[in-house]
Design a protein around this motif. Sequence first.
Motif, PDB file in Angstrom:
ATOM      1  N   VAL A  31     -93.091  63.627  50.689  1.00  0.00           N
ATOM      2  CA  VAL A  31     -91.901  63.913  51.494  1.00  0.00           C
ATOM      3  C   VAL A  31     -91.059  62.645  51.635  1.00  0.00           C
ATOM      4  O   VAL A  31     -89.833  62.676  51.476  1.00  0.00           O
ATOM      5  CB  VAL A  31     -92.286  64.485  52.877  1.00  0.00           C
ATOM      6  N   TRP A  34     -89.218  61.896  48.452  1.00  0.00           N
ATOM      7  CA  TRP A  34     -88.095  62.830  48.251  1.00  0.00           C
ATOM      8  C   TRP A  34     -86.913  62.431  49.127  1.00  0.00           C
ATOM      9  O   TRP A  34     -85.787  62.352  48.648  1.00  0.00           O
ATOM     10  CB  TRP A  34     -88.537  64.265  48.553  1.00  0.00           C
ATOM     11  N   ALA A  66     -85.573  71.101  47.966  1.00  0.00           N
ATOM     12  CA  ALA A  66     -86.347  71.024  49.204  1.00  0.00           C
ATOM     13  C   ALA A  66     -87.225  72.263  49.366  1.00  0.00           C
ATOM     14  O   ALA A  66     -88.383  72.164  49.799  1.00  0.00           O
ATOM     15  CB  ALA A  66     -85.416  70.861  50.403  1.00  0.00           C
ATOM     16  N   GLY A  67     -86.697  73.430  49.017  1.00  0.00           N
ATOM     17  CA  GLY A  67     -87.469  74.666  49.109  1.00  0.00           C
ATOM     18  C   GLY A  67     -88.657  74.672  48.165  1.00  0.00           C
ATOM     19  O   GLY A  67     -89.773  75.049  48.562  1.00  0.00           O
ATOM     20  N   LEU A  69     -90.117  72.022  46.852  1.00  0.00           N
ATOM     21  CA  LEU A  69     -91.037  70.993  47.329  1.00  0.00           C
ATOM     22  C   LEU A  69     -91.854  71.510  48.516  1.00  0.00           C
ATOM     23  O   LEU A  69     -93.072  71.312  48.570  1.00  0.00           O
ATOM     24  CB  LEU A  69     -90.280  69.718  47.720  1.00  0.00           C
ATOM     25  N   THR A  70     -91.212  72.185  49.431  1.00  0.00           N
ATOM     26  CA  THR A  70     -91.908  72.737  50.594  1.00  0.00           C
ATOM     27  C   THR A  70     -92.972  73.745  50.166  1.00  0.00           C
ATOM     28  O   THR A  70     -94.107  73.712  50.670  1.00  0.00           O
ATOM     29  CB  THR A  70     -90.908  73.379  51.574  1.00  0.00           C
ATOM     30  N   ALA A  71     -92.633  74.621  49.238  1.00  0.00           N
ATOM     31  CA  ALA A  71     -93.597  75.613  48.747  1.00  0.00           C
ATOM     32  C   ALA A  71     -94.772  74.922  48.047  1.00  0.00           C
ATOM     33  O   ALA A  71     -95.939  75.285  48.259  1.00  0.00           O
ATOM     34  CB  ALA A  71     -92.919  76.594  47.803  1.00  0.00           C
ATOM     35  N   LEU A  73     -95.851  71.795  48.492  1.00  0.00           N
ATOM     36  CA  LEU A  73     -96.658  71.052  49.457  1.00  0.00           C
ATOM     37  C   LEU A  73     -97.480  71.986  50.344  1.00  0.00           C
ATOM     38  O   LEU A  73     -98.632  71.687  50.670  1.00  0.00           O
ATOM     39  CB  LEU A  73     -95.777  70.132  50.300  1.00  0.00           C
ATOM     40  N   ALA A  74     -96.910  73.117  50.713  1.00  0.00           N
ATOM     41  CA  ALA A  74     -97.661  74.098  51.510  1.00  0.00           C
ATOM     42  C   ALA A  74     -98.847  74.637  50.707  1.00  0.00           C
ATOM     43  O   ALA A  74     -99.954  74.791  51.251  1.00  0.00           O
ATOM     44  CB  ALA A  74     -96.740  75.234  51.954  1.00  0.00           C
TER      45      ALA A  74
END
Length: 154
Positions: A31, A34, A66-67, A69-71, A73-74
């Motif tokens: 994060v 990024w 960002a979306g 990356l979020t998916a 990382l989750a």
Amino acid sequence: MNTGNSGAGPRRPRQIEAAWALTLAAVAAEVLVWVLGVFVVAPTGLDELTEYSGRSGAITQLAWSAGVLTAFLASWLAVAARMRAGHGWARAVLTVVGAVFLLLRFGGLGMDAIDPAWWAVVNALPDLLAAAAVVPMYLPEARAHFPSRARRAA
């Protein structure tokens, strides 16, 4: 599985907790990289995308980035949580991910010059942490945390 007498249930081996902590650090570092790459380190990703596709296009691309990356990382955290709970398949997935990150990092090391030098180090940090998280998962005490097929069948 290591069962301690100090609490509400079985205690996880320290090596598993170390792998979990290294994974959390890798996710946080990802994060950080990024955010720094998009907004801080010149030329920023925002500046480059704005120049290429305009302000609106840049914002759209960064939102998608960002979306994704979020998916990612989750998903990474979900698999790491399964590893922490003792699922061998999750340890295998994290091993492959850690190895791939390390191979990509060292395989692309000489491909482009990253300036300033501190940015190259920060940029490599998530990959190195992800690879380092694999090591404690295979230490003897940690291996006992993952039931083998022979022990499950017995």
